[in-house]
Design a protein around this motif. Structure first.
Motif, PDB file in Angstrom:
ATOM      1  N   UNK A 166       0.857  -1.193   0.000  1.00  0.00           N
ATOM      2  CA  UNK A 166       0.000   0.000   0.000  1.00  0.00           C
ATOM      3  C   UNK A 166       0.885   1.232   0.000  1.00  0.00           C
ATOM      4  N   UNK A 167       0.275   2.398  -0.262  1.00  0.00           N
ATOM      5  CA  UNK A 167       1.004   3.638  -0.046  1.00  0.00           C
ATOM      6  C   UNK A 167       0.227   4.454   0.977  1.00  0.00           C
ATOM      7  N   UNK A 168       0.946   5.110   1.872  1.00  0.00           N
ATOM      8  CA  UNK A 168       0.282   5.975   2.840  1.00  0.00           C
ATOM      9  C   UNK A 168       0.104   7.334   2.178  1.00  0.00           C
ATOM     10  N   UNK A 169      -1.145   7.714   1.923  1.00  0.00           N
ATOM     11  CA  UNK A 169      -1.380   8.985   1.233  1.00  0.00           C
ATOM     12  C   UNK A 169      -1.970  10.000   2.202  1.00  0.00           C
ATOM     13  N   UNK A 229      -8.091  16.226  -3.740  1.00  0.00           N
ATOM     14  CA  UNK A 229      -7.426  15.471  -4.790  1.00  0.00           C
ATOM     15  C   UNK A 229      -6.350  16.354  -5.402  1.00  0.00           C
ATOM     16  N   UNK A 230      -5.167  15.778  -5.559  1.00  0.00           N
ATOM     17  CA  UNK A 230      -4.069  16.541  -6.154  1.00  0.00           C
ATOM     18  C   UNK A 230      -4.211  16.555  -7.669  1.00  0.00           C
ATOM     19  N   UNK A 231      -3.656  17.572  -8.289  1.00  0.00           N
ATOM     20  CA  UNK A 231      -3.627  17.630  -9.745  1.00  0.00           C
ATOM     21  C   UNK A 231      -2.776  16.473 -10.257  1.00  0.00           C
ATOM     22  N   UNK A 232      -3.310  15.718 -11.188  1.00  0.00           N
ATOM     23  CA  UNK A 232      -2.627  14.521 -11.674  1.00  0.00           C
ATOM     24  C   UNK A 232      -1.251  14.835 -12.241  1.00  0.00           C
ATOM     25  N   UNK A 233      -1.078  16.057 -12.754  1.00  0.00           N
ATOM     26  CA  UNK A 233       0.200  16.381 -13.382  1.00  0.00           C
ATOM     27  C   UNK A 233       1.228  16.924 -12.391  1.00  0.00           C
ATOM     28  N   UNK A 234       0.868  16.933 -11.117  1.00  0.00           N
ATOM     29  CA  UNK A 234       1.810  17.390 -10.099  1.00  0.00           C
ATOM     30  C   UNK A 234       3.067  16.535 -10.055  1.00  0.00           C
ATOM     31  N   UNK A 235       2.857  15.231 -10.164  1.00  0.00           N
ATOM     32  CA  UNK A 235       3.987  14.304 -10.106  1.00  0.00           C
ATOM     33  C   UNK A 235       4.200  13.751 -11.506  1.00  0.00           C
ATOM     34  N   UNK A 236       5.357  14.054 -12.070  1.00  0.00           N
ATOM     35  CA  UNK A 236       5.624  13.588 -13.426  1.00  0.00           C
ATOM     36  C   UNK A 236       6.209  12.187 -13.381  1.00  0.00           C
ATOM     37  N   UNK A 237       5.647  11.313 -14.208  1.00  0.00           N
ATOM     38  CA  UNK A 237       6.130   9.928 -14.283  1.00  0.00           C
ATOM     39  C   UNK A 237       6.410   9.612 -15.746  1.00  0.00           C
TER      40      UNK A 237
END
Lengths: 254, 255
Positions: B133-136, B141-149
């Protein structure tokens, strides 16, 4: 140090040790084969016997051989223990099984056990006798350095530690344990040659899975290299046992 | 009816966890080749119910090949003869009229049979609970483009995330090893920045739980990947090995 024990006693840790010892044993096979190829020389065993002396007395080789023996034992023990644990992970077996994997990959335990038995036979014949037997045959070589002419004579009754290698008046004199003769005599027996050839076939199957499997366990799986590792592993698993098996066959027929 | 099939089924029947269990043989008639394997079982169960017998218990839920509930070891292969398909998406056209089909539950120490073809796969849940799991942060809701993958990382993580946790890998493995499942779950999060904070702890804990649950260890036969309905690749197992040893040798955890 707790974490070291935890790491290596986990299933992944035991697999890592199995892979590392296995791949180390692959490098040993190459060295062992290169030495054995000297049995093809028709020099009455001069090269092979002096090489055998070097391999059993050189301090560096002796140190590495401790690592080698512990690798063989470690690899065998871990492999058998994992095979036992894996068997226990499925207490009730299936009534019908239609396997989608390669035969050798499913039978590494059986193949490995056969190789272990072979090593016991092999070492008790050559290694043990070479190291311990009192009446082990010797051979004296006289090599004329100018012409390269070799004359030999069998010696016996020498103390097991004797080794002579000197040059005087243009003649090199070597007195060494005649392991070459031992090999020749052993491989005059057909059943012995057959045992060796079969064992090398078993080794080939073990390597055909083990070589590439070792890299996968180390986590070395990469689009660029995995196909090359698999290809090299296959070539390795065919060529090395084939060359080993060729020696007793050659000696039997010559 | 023309074009229908008559089949003989040898099905594992087991009353409960402690029952020894045995195969029972059933005949089914007039099976349409367009039925799914589970629908064929529904027909058989209707027959059994009308005869006053206990229907065969089997796991199923979405019947769309995405939930991972259905199991069944069919003619020696998990999810039957097709590649990349769950039992619910296996259709009777893959069989022939007059065939005898052997159906068994998943067999593993860590997957005890509860009844007939139903096994207890909660060992998978405990593996996930130990680190999958990830602890969020809760909140907006964060902007999807906040974290670039990177696209390639996203694709690789997605290919691991395709795992539906059905347990076919364990069923197929001669060692009943869960490494394909665990590696997919570790991989999926190891490839993404969201998984990074708990990356080391996750690898350590999930492998530890996997061992505790009594799964076998991997001998790289590749049977798991060959039988996986989502065709999860063995590359993930190699990545799990890297993740685990990387974590073990560098984490702050000294236990």
């Amino acid at each position: 140090m707790n974490w070291v024990i935890t790491t290596f006693s986990s299933s992944l840790g035991k697999k890592l040790l199995t892979a590392l010892t296995g791949l180390f044993l692959c490098t040993f096979l190459v060295v062992h084969l290169l030495g054995n190829l000297q049995l093809f020389y028709s020099d009455e065993g001069l090269a092979f016997n002096t090489y055998a002396r070097f391999m059993t007395t050189n301090p560096l080789i002796k140190t590495v051989s401790i690592l080698l023996y512990s690798s063989i034992l470690g690899h065998a023990f871990l492999g058998l223990y994992l095979a036992y644990k894996n068997k226990k992970a499925r207490p009730v077996s299936y009534a019908s099984v239609n396997n989608q994997s390669v035969w050798a990959s499913r039978n590494m335990g059986v193949l490995g056990t056969m190789i272990l038995l072979f090593i016991v036979v092999h070492m008790s014949d050559f290694w043990y006798e070479y190291h311990n037997e009192d009446g082990f045959p010797f051979k004296e070589y006289k090599v004329e350095l100018l012409t390269g002419k070799v004359s030999t004579s069998a010696k016996s009754g020498l103390d097991k530690g004797v080794y002579v290698d000197y040059v005087q008046d243009g003649v090199r004199t070597v007195i060494a344990k005649d392991l070459f003769l031992e090999c020749k005599e052993a491989f005059e027996q057909l059943w012995y040659v057959v045992l060796y050839v079969i064992s090398m076939a078993v080794l080939a199957f073990h390597l055909s899975h083990g070589f590439q499997s070792g890299f996968q366990t180390l986590g070395l799986n990469h689009k660029k290299y995995t196909s090359a590792i698999k290809w090299f592993g296959l070539v390795f698993s065919i060529l090395i046992p084939l060359a080993f098996a060729a020696i007793p066959v050659y000696m039997y027929f010559s | 009816m023309s074009g229908t099939m008559n089949l003989t089924l040898k099905v594992w029947r087991q009353k409960n966890k402690n029952d020894k269990g045995a195969f029972a043989t059933y005949q089914v008639k007039d099976i349409s080749p367009d039925m799914s394997f589970l629908e064929m079982f529904d027909v058989l169960n209707e027959q059994l119910i009308s005869k006053g017998e206990t229907p065969i218990a089997f796991d199923h839920d979405c019947r769309e090949g995405i939930c991972g509930m259905c199991s069944m070891y069919i003619n020696g292969r998990p999810h039957g003869p097709l590649k990349g398909v769950t039992t619910c998406q296996l259709h009777m056209r893959s069989f022939h009229d007059g065939d005898t089909i052997v159906v068994e539950p998943w067999r593993a120490q860590a997957f005890p049979v509860i009844k007939d073809l139903v096994v207890d796969r909660s060992s998978f849940d405990r593996i996930i609970a130990s680190g999958g799991f990830v602890s969020v942060n809760t909140g907006n809701t964060k902007d999807a483009n906040n974290i670039l993958i990177g696209k390639e990382d996203a694709d690789e993580a997605f290919s691991a995330a395709a795992c539906i946790g059905c347990g076919a890998c364990v069923a197929a493995c001669k060692n009943a090893s869960a490494m394909l499942f665990v590696s997919a779950k570790i991989s999926q999060l190891a490839m993404l920045p969201q998984g990074d904070p708990e990356r080391k702890r996750r690898a350590e804990n999930m492998v530890e739980t996997m061992d505790e649950e009594g799964f076998g260890s991997c001998t790289n036969t590749g049977a798991c990947s060959a039988e996986c309905p989502k065709e999860i690749s063995l590359e993930h197992i190699a990545r799990m090995n890297r993740e685990y040893f990387g974590a073990k040798f560098t984490s702050q955890n000294v236990k």
